[in-house]
Design a protein around this motif. Sequence first.
Motif, mmCIF file in Angstrom:
data_model
loop_
_atom_site.group_PDB
_atom_site.id
_atom_site.type_symbol
_atom_site.label_atom_id
_atom_site.label_comp_id
_atom_site.label_asym_id
_atom_site.label_seq_id
_atom_site.Cartn_x
_atom_site.Cartn_y
_atom_site.Cartn_z
ATOM 1 N N GLY A 17 -1.563 15.158 6.312
ATOM 2 C CA GLY A 17 -2.475 14.620 5.294
ATOM 3 C C GLY A 17 -2.229 15.267 3.938
ATOM 4 N N THR A 18 -2.462 14.496 2.870
ATOM 5 C CA THR A 18 -2.188 14.977 1.518
ATOM 6 C C THR A 18 -3.456 14.907 0.665
ATOM 7 N N ILE A 19 -3.447 15.682 -0.414
ATOM 8 C CA ILE A 19 -4.631 15.692 -1.293
ATOM 9 C C ILE A 19 -4.762 14.345 -2.026
ATOM 10 N N GLN A 67 -18.485 26.019 2.976
ATOM 11 C CA GLN A 67 -19.149 26.053 4.275
ATOM 12 C C GLN A 67 -19.281 24.625 4.803
ATOM 13 N N LYS A 68 -18.751 24.441 6.006
ATOM 14 C CA LYS A 68 -18.742 23.100 6.603
ATOM 15 C C LYS A 68 -19.530 23.135 7.902
ATOM 16 N N LEU A 69 -20.510 22.245 8.005
ATOM 17 C CA LEU A 69 -21.236 22.123 9.267
ATOM 18 C C LEU A 69 -20.604 20.992 10.055
ATOM 19 N N ALA A 90 -15.398 13.499 3.332
ATOM 20 C CA ALA A 90 -14.182 14.308 3.186
ATOM 21 C C ALA A 90 -14.522 15.666 2.575
ATOM 22 N N ASP A 91 -13.668 16.642 2.817
ATOM 23 C CA ASP A 91 -13.946 18.007 2.391
ATOM 24 C C ASP A 91 -13.582 18.282 0.923
ATOM 25 N N TYR A 92 -12.364 17.887 0.502
ATOM 26 C CA TYR A 92 -11.938 18.221 -0.878
ATOM 27 C C TYR A 92 -12.973 17.868 -1.951
ATOM 28 N N LYS A 97 0.851 -1.192 0.000
ATOM 29 C CA LYS A 97 0.000 0.000 0.000
ATOM 30 C C LYS A 97 0.879 1.230 0.000
ATOM 31 N N PRO A 98 0.586 2.210 -0.882
ATOM 32 C CA PRO A 98 1.339 3.465 -0.783
ATOM 33 C C PRO A 98 1.004 4.175 0.532
ATOM 34 N N LEU A 99 2.004 4.773 1.137
ATOM 35 C CA LEU A 99 1.790 5.554 2.364
ATOM 36 C C LEU A 99 2.085 7.018 2.044
ATOM 37 N N ALA A 100 1.071 7.863 2.172
ATOM 38 C CA ALA A 100 1.272 9.305 1.943
ATOM 39 C C ALA A 100 1.354 9.979 3.313
ATOM 40 N N GLY A 101 0.298 10.713 3.703
ATOM 41 C CA GLY A 101 0.324 11.362 5.023
ATOM 42 C C GLY A 101 0.063 10.392 6.160
ATOM 43 N N GLY A 102 -0.518 9.262 5.834
ATOM 44 C CA GLY A 102 -0.771 8.228 6.843
ATOM 45 C C GLY A 102 -1.949 8.520 7.760
ATOM 46 N N HIS A 103 -2.685 9.616 7.514
ATOM 47 C CA HIS A 103 -3.734 9.982 8.469
ATOM 48 C C HIS A 103 -5.101 9.360 8.186
ATOM 49 N N SER A 104 -5.159 8.469 7.231
ATOM 50 C CA SER A 104 -6.298 7.551 7.111
ATOM 51 C C SER A 104 -5.765 6.120 7.185
ATOM 52 N N LEU A 105 -4.615 5.905 6.545
ATOM 53 C CA LEU A 105 -4.048 4.549 6.490
ATOM 54 C C LEU A 105 -3.620 4.044 7.876
ATOM 55 N N ILE A 106 -2.889 4.868 8.622
ATOM 56 C CA ILE A 106 -2.394 4.397 9.940
ATOM 57 C C ILE A 106 -3.558 4.141 10.905
ATOM 58 N N LEU A 127 -0.929 4.727 -9.081
ATOM 59 C CA LEU A 127 -0.831 5.839 -8.126
ATOM 60 C C LEU A 127 -1.554 7.055 -8.681
ATOM 61 N N VAL A 128 -2.208 7.817 -7.800
ATOM 62 C CA VAL A 128 -2.651 9.157 -8.198
ATOM 63 C C VAL A 128 -1.381 9.992 -8.324
ATOM 64 N N ALA A 129 -1.144 10.556 -9.507
ATOM 65 C CA ALA A 129 0.116 11.253 -9.745
ATOM 66 C C ALA A 129 -0.048 12.764 -9.821
HETATM 67 C C1 LIG Z 1 -8.371 12.953 13.503
HETATM 68 C C2 LIG Z 1 -8.601 13.048 12.011
HETATM 69 C C3 LIG Z 1 -9.559 13.941 11.541
HETATM 70 C C4 LIG Z 1 -9.784 14.043 10.158
HETATM 71 N N1 LIG Z 1 -10.714 14.947 9.722
HETATM 72 C C5 LIG Z 1 -10.912 15.118 8.393
HETATM 73 C C6 LIG Z 1 -11.818 16.095 7.904
HETATM 74 O O1 LIG Z 1 -12.431 16.852 8.642
HETATM 75 N N2 LIG Z 1 -11.970 16.203 6.566
HETATM 76 C C7 LIG Z 1 -11.280 15.409 5.684
HETATM 77 O O2 LIG Z 1 -11.468 15.558 4.463
HETATM 78 N N3 LIG Z 1 -10.402 14.487 6.115
HETATM 79 C C8 LIG Z 1 -10.199 14.334 7.446
HETATM 80 N N4 LIG Z 1 -9.293 13.394 7.882
HETATM 81 C C9 LIG Z 1 -8.586 12.556 6.894
HETATM 82 C C10 LIG Z 1 -7.303 13.256 6.469
HETATM 83 O O3 LIG Z 1 -7.587 14.316 5.595
HETATM 84 C C11 LIG Z 1 -6.334 12.284 5.745
HETATM 85 O O4 LIG Z 1 -5.109 12.927 5.720
HETATM 86 C C12 LIG Z 1 -6.702 11.901 4.338
HETATM 87 O O5 LIG Z 1 -7.979 11.318 4.248
HETATM 88 C C13 LIG Z 1 -5.734 10.857 3.758
HETATM 89 O O6 LIG Z 1 -4.581 11.459 3.297
HETATM 90 P P1 LIG Z 1 -3.167 10.897 3.698
HETATM 91 O O7 LIG Z 1 -2.176 11.644 2.893
HETATM 92 O O8 LIG Z 1 -3.061 10.968 5.172
HETATM 93 O O9 LIG Z 1 -3.260 9.404 3.115
HETATM 94 P P2 LIG Z 1 -2.816 7.999 3.710
HETATM 95 O O10 LIG Z 1 -3.475 7.767 5.024
HETATM 96 O O11 LIG Z 1 -1.348 7.844 3.627
HETATM 97 O O12 LIG Z 1 -3.472 7.041 2.607
HETATM 98 C C14 LIG Z 1 -4.880 6.883 2.489
HETATM 99 C C15 LIG Z 1 -5.160 5.814 1.408
HETATM 100 O O13 LIG Z 1 -4.813 6.304 0.117
HETATM 101 C C16 LIG Z 1 -3.773 5.497 -0.472
HETATM 102 N N5 LIG Z 1 -2.903 6.469 -1.150
HETATM 103 C C17 LIG Z 1 -2.254 7.521 -0.594
HETATM 104 N N6 LIG Z 1 -1.675 8.267 -1.548
HETATM 105 C C18 LIG Z 1 -1.953 7.673 -2.731
HETATM 106 C C19 LIG Z 1 -1.646 7.987 -4.085
HETATM 107 N N7 LIG Z 1 -0.947 9.084 -4.447
HETATM 108 N N8 LIG Z 1 -2.093 7.144 -5.056
HETATM 109 C C20 LIG Z 1 -2.822 6.047 -4.731
HETATM 110 N N9 LIG Z 1 -3.161 5.704 -3.481
HETATM 111 C C21 LIG Z 1 -2.733 6.521 -2.482
HETATM 112 C C22 LIG Z 1 -3.139 4.746 0.679
HETATM 113 O O14 LIG Z 1 -2.559 3.528 0.257
HETATM 114 C C23 LIG Z 1 -4.352 4.533 1.573
HETATM 115 O O15 LIG Z 1 -5.123 3.466 1.100
HETATM 116 C C24 LIG Z 1 -9.053 13.249 9.251
HETATM 117 C C25 LIG Z 1 -8.076 12.348 9.726
HETATM 118 C C26 LIG Z 1 -7.854 12.248 11.095
HETATM 119 C C27 LIG Z 1 -6.814 11.288 11.591
#
Ligand SMILES: Cc1cc2nc3c(=O)[nH]c(=O)nc-3n(C[C@H](O)[C@H](O)[C@H](O)COP(=O)(O)OP(=O)(O)OC[C@H]3O[C@@H](n4cnc5c(N)ncnc54)[C@H](O)[C@@H]3O)c2cc1C
Length: 278
Positions: free
Chosen positions: A104-106, A177-179, A117-119, A28-37, A160-162
């Motif tokens: 976190g990354t786009i 606007q986010k509720l 998600a917001d984006y 699995k690709p790891l970007a910001g890790g804030h959904s994956l971890i 990969l999303v490039a």
């Molecule tokens: C406490 C908390 C609150 C949050 N609140 C919000 C919120 O209010 N609004 C919101 O929109 N999000 C929210 N998030 C999610 C946050 O924005 C994450 O950062 C985002 O959803 C995932 O981005 P990441 O870079 O962290 O991806 P990762 O966690 O690294 O990856 C997510 C998934 O995408 C895959 N992936 C990553 N990059 C690529 C790529 N380039 N190509 C293909 N696959 C890829 C990974 O393998 C994994 O399956 C929250 C997260 C946390 C922990």
Amino acid sequence: MYPPKFSYVIPDNVKEALEFLESHDDAKPLAGGHSLIPMLKLRIFRPSYLVEIRRLPELKYIKTEGNVVKIGPVVTHYDIMKANIPLLSETASKIADPQVRNMGTIGGSISHLDPSADYPAALIAMDAKVRIKSTKGERVESFSSFAKDMFTPDLNPGELVAEIEVPLLKDYKFSYQKLERRAGDFAIVGVAVALKVNGDVIQDARIGLTAVNKTAVRASEAEKILLSGKISEKLIEEAATKAMDYANPTSDIRGSAEYKKKMVKVMTKRAILAALNR
Ligand SMILES: Cc1cc2nc3c(=O)[nH]c(=O)nc-3n(C[C@H](O)[C@H](O)[C@H](O)COP(=O)(O)OP(=O)(O)OC[C@H]3O[C@@H](n4cnc5c(N)ncnc54)[C@H](O)[C@@H]3O)c2cc1C
């Protein structure tokens, strides 16, 4: 709390990352890790390898070329927030909290594709495009067809999303606007609006809704109402009411389906007014 065991791969460049992903189905690709971890910590899945892409310079850039902004997938929410991209920067500023925005990354956000998600509200309103790469080549598709279903991006194993490409809505007025129940939460309802205004008429209107369907949608009939006459309270009220037709929310801890649908009207109205007052 404790993720399962995995091996960690640090490729030197995108080619190496793609080759590894291509030859290992359970990587699995790891970007910001804030959904994956968080998902690993809950042991929702068990990949054998995490391939770190977040530090690859080839994937980290924001370029404006004419009327288009090209964004590398590992650009963080924080960097997008600071980049002054109409509508998208404001949307990034409302994601989660400062710590999450720093990591976190786009690309990660749209590959994960949480329905709240917001984006996606902004990306659908902007007719964004997604460039997808694999060892075999690349393709570009609209964000709306990329977002096939919730948590289901149009990505094959090894892809990969490039790049994410959005139009530069230079002369537009806009608002996201986010509720939310508390600062830092996911959206109960999110509405992104961009308007091109000429005197007392609107020449182009884009309205994107998030958190009220499986994927983000454009409220196109509501957009048409905004184009149909001079700007007035009645016109805005009618458009906001129409936006409710595009919401099929589910009831959950963030609110009942009925409440969320009503909030689509309220948030659309707020977004249009905030955009016009910009
Ligand atoms: C406490 C908390 C609150 C949050 N609140 C919000 C919120 O209010 N609004 C919101 O929109 N999000 C929210 N998030 C999610 C946050 O924005 C994450 O950062 C985002 O959803 C995932 O981005 P990441 O870079 O962290 O991806 P990762 O966690 O690294 O990856 C997510 C998934 O995408 C895959 N992936 C990553 N990059 C690529 C790529 N380039 N190509 C293909 N696959 C890829 C990974 O393998 C994994 O399956 C929250 C997260 C946390 C922990």
